[in-house]
Write a protein that holds these residues in place. Structure first.
Motif, PDB file in Angstrom:
ATOM      1  N   GLY A  31       0.699  -1.466   0.130  1.00 19.00           N
ATOM      2  CA  GLY A  31       0.122   0.000   0.331  1.00 19.00           C
ATOM      3  C   GLY A  31       1.089   0.894   0.097  1.00 19.00           C
ATOM      4  N   ARG A  32       0.282   2.634   0.080  1.00 17.86           N
ATOM      5  CA  ARG A  32       1.219   3.787   0.182  1.00 17.86           C
ATOM      6  C   ARG A  32       0.008   4.547   0.689  1.00 17.86           C
ATOM      7  N   VAL A  47       4.212   1.096   2.208  1.00 18.85           N
ATOM      8  CA  VAL A  47       4.063  -0.068   2.875  1.00 18.85           C
ATOM      9  C   VAL A  47       4.656  -0.912   2.017  1.00 18.85           C
ATOM     10  N   TYR A  48       5.613  -1.728   3.026  1.00 13.80           N
ATOM     11  CA  TYR A  48       5.802  -2.619   3.069  1.00 13.80           C
ATOM     12  C   TYR A  48       5.498  -4.038   4.393  1.00 13.80           C
ATOM     13  N   LYS A  49       5.017  -5.008   3.619  1.00 16.50           N
ATOM     14  CA  LYS A  49       5.344  -6.826   4.880  1.00 16.50           C
ATOM     15  C   LYS A  49       6.884  -7.297   4.437  1.00 16.50           C
ATOM     16  N   GLY A  50       6.810  -7.772   5.533  1.00 13.53           N
ATOM     17  CA  GLY A  50       8.094  -8.122   5.930  1.00 13.53           C
ATOM     18  C   GLY A  50       7.945  -9.206   6.808  1.00 13.53           C
ATOM     19  N   ILE A  69     -15.804  -3.882   1.227  1.00  9.97           N
ATOM     20  CA  ILE A  69     -14.734  -3.127   1.824  1.00  9.97           C
ATOM     21  C   ILE A  69     -15.436  -2.811   3.236  1.00  9.97           C
ATOM     22  N   SER A  70     -16.944  -2.635   3.481  1.00  4.26           N
ATOM     23  CA  SER A  70     -17.222  -2.559   5.013  1.00  4.26           C
ATOM     24  C   SER A  70     -17.100  -3.299   5.854  1.00  4.26           C
ATOM     25  N   LEU A  71     -16.897  -4.634   5.216  1.00 11.75           N
ATOM     26  CA  LEU A  71     -17.116  -5.906   6.038  1.00 11.75           C
ATOM     27  C   LEU A  71     -15.965  -6.035   6.048  1.00 11.75           C
ATOM     28  N   ASP A 104      -5.772  -3.389  -1.354  1.00  8.87           N
ATOM     29  CA  ASP A 104      -4.657  -4.546  -2.367  1.00  8.87           C
ATOM     30  C   ASP A 104      -5.413  -4.675  -3.740  1.00  8.87           C
ATOM     31  N   LYS A 105      -4.458  -5.486  -4.892  1.00 10.87           N
ATOM     32  CA  LYS A 105      -4.838  -5.220  -5.917  1.00 10.87           C
ATOM     33  C   LYS A 105      -6.455  -5.532  -6.301  1.00 10.87           C
ATOM     34  N   ASP A 106      -6.936  -6.737  -5.487  1.00  7.79           N
ATOM     35  CA  ASP A 106      -7.644  -7.481  -5.239  1.00  7.79           C
ATOM     36  C   ASP A 106      -9.183  -6.273  -4.343  1.00  7.79           C
ATOM     37  N   LEU A 107      -8.333  -5.327  -4.159  1.00  8.25           N
ATOM     38  CA  LEU A 107      -9.471  -4.302  -3.421  1.00  8.25           C
ATOM     39  C   LEU A 107      -9.921  -5.197  -1.612  1.00  8.25           C
ATOM     40  N   ASN A 108      -9.348  -5.859  -1.528  1.00  9.54           N
ATOM     41  CA  ASN A 108      -9.516  -6.603   0.319  1.00  9.54           C
ATOM     42  C   ASN A 108      -8.834  -5.381   1.058  1.00  9.54           C
TER      43      ASN A 108
END
Length: 323
Positions: free
Chosen positions: A55-56, A62-65, A101-103, A133-137
């Motif tokens: 994300g940004r 923002v990065y995962k690690g 998205i709300s849920l 994310d790219k899948d709008l999660n």
């Protein structure tokens, strides 16, 4: 480049509970905060590789690690060159995506509030802190104001922090923080998702009303669907009305009248009939300076004893301006 880091549960479950593996949150409640070197964060994210970008934020990516200890982390890079508030506006959100998205946000809050030990109050739930994310999660981001909430306390007395338009009455008025403050903010966020409008802009309904205030007025007048974003396309009316009612349950003026986040998840995910007779007017704040051109103070609304107004001019407002 500077970084901030928020940790999650360890991959190796034998290492202990999530309470033992949280980093970078509220030194008042977590005594042994760990300091992580930049080199370790760089290694954990594979030198901030693009494949680990999730994300940004307003001040950086923002990065995962994963740290050497096995702890999974989200790392925000703080960049002076970052453009605060940049947005992607090419995504059309139909009702299916908006409801998902709300849920998803509700489930994330339920995890923070009820599953993590100690529990976490985010304190700054708002649209700009939700990463897709790219899948709008949806992913809840920016834990810079988060507070740990052990089981043995009912509330925390703290100075006000957060964003105007999303603050619960009891928190903004008295600094009494509970998990219900996040529930209130989430209720406002639902209305934003449904309407496609900014909750802090006092100009809805052709007046100086805030989004929450206008939405409640439409509800009382039997016109709740006028709140819906016209760009959303076709939508199931009963389901949208149910989501609007859930938003009102979340924004009740009295904190004890708001549901737990796990109850919010059930209210959103199950086709249950809500008893809206239990609803009272939500608690809300409005910046009356923009409407009157003058200075006003925090006060109860003259039309309803459970509604509140707050000027943008008190000293404490410097701690709650949008970031």
């Amino acid at each position: 480049m500077r970084c901030s880091c928020f940790g999650g549960p360890s991959v190796d479950k034998k290492r202990g509970s999530a309470a033992e593996t949280l980093h970078g949150i509220d030194g008042d409640l977590l005594q042994d905060v760990n300091h992580i070197s930049y080199n370790e964060l760089r290694s954990a994210t594979d030198n901030f590789h693009s494949s680990n970008k999730i994300g940004r934020g307003g001040f950086g990516d923002v990065y995962k690690g994963t740290l050497r200890s096995g702890i999974q982390v989200a790392v925000k890079t703080l960049s002076a060159q970052s453009k605060q508030g940049s947005r992607s506006t090419n995504i059309r959100l139909d009702w299916g995506r908006r409801s998902a998205i709300s849920l998803g946000i509700a489930r994330g809050l339920a995890f923070l509030h009820e599953e993590l030990v100690p529990h976490i109050v985010h304190r700054d739930i708002k649209a700009s802190n939700i990463l897709l994310d790219k899948d709008l999660n949806p992913k809840i981001g920016d834990f810079g104001l988060a507070k740990l909430f052990p089981d043995n306390i009912t509330h925390i007395s703290t100075r006000i922090a957060g964003t105007t338009g999303y603050l619960a009455p009891e928190y903004a008025l008295g600094g009494q923080l509970t998990m219900k403050a996040d529930v209130y903010s989430f209720g406002v966020l639902i209305l934003e998702i449904i309407s496609g409008r900014n909750s802090t802009k006092p100009s809805w309904g052709g007046t100086d009303k805030l989004l929450l205030e206008w939405a409640w007025e439409l509800h009382e007048e039997g016109r709740p669907l006028e709140l819906v974003d016209p760009e959303m396309g076709e939508f199931p009316e009963e389901e949208v009305i149910r989501y609007i009612k859930v938003a009102f349950f979340c924004t009740q003026s009295a904190a004890n009248r708001r549901p737990l986040t796990s109850q919010v998840v059930a209210m959103l995910s199950k086709q249950i009939r809500l008893n809206d007779k239990l609803l009272t007017a939500p608690g809300f704040f409005r910046d009356s300076d923009s409407a009157s051109g003058g200075r006003s103070s925090m006060k109860k609304s003259s039309t309803n004893s459970t509604s509140y107004q707050m000027s943008s001019v008190p000293v404490t407002i410097t701690e709650v301006t949008p970031r």
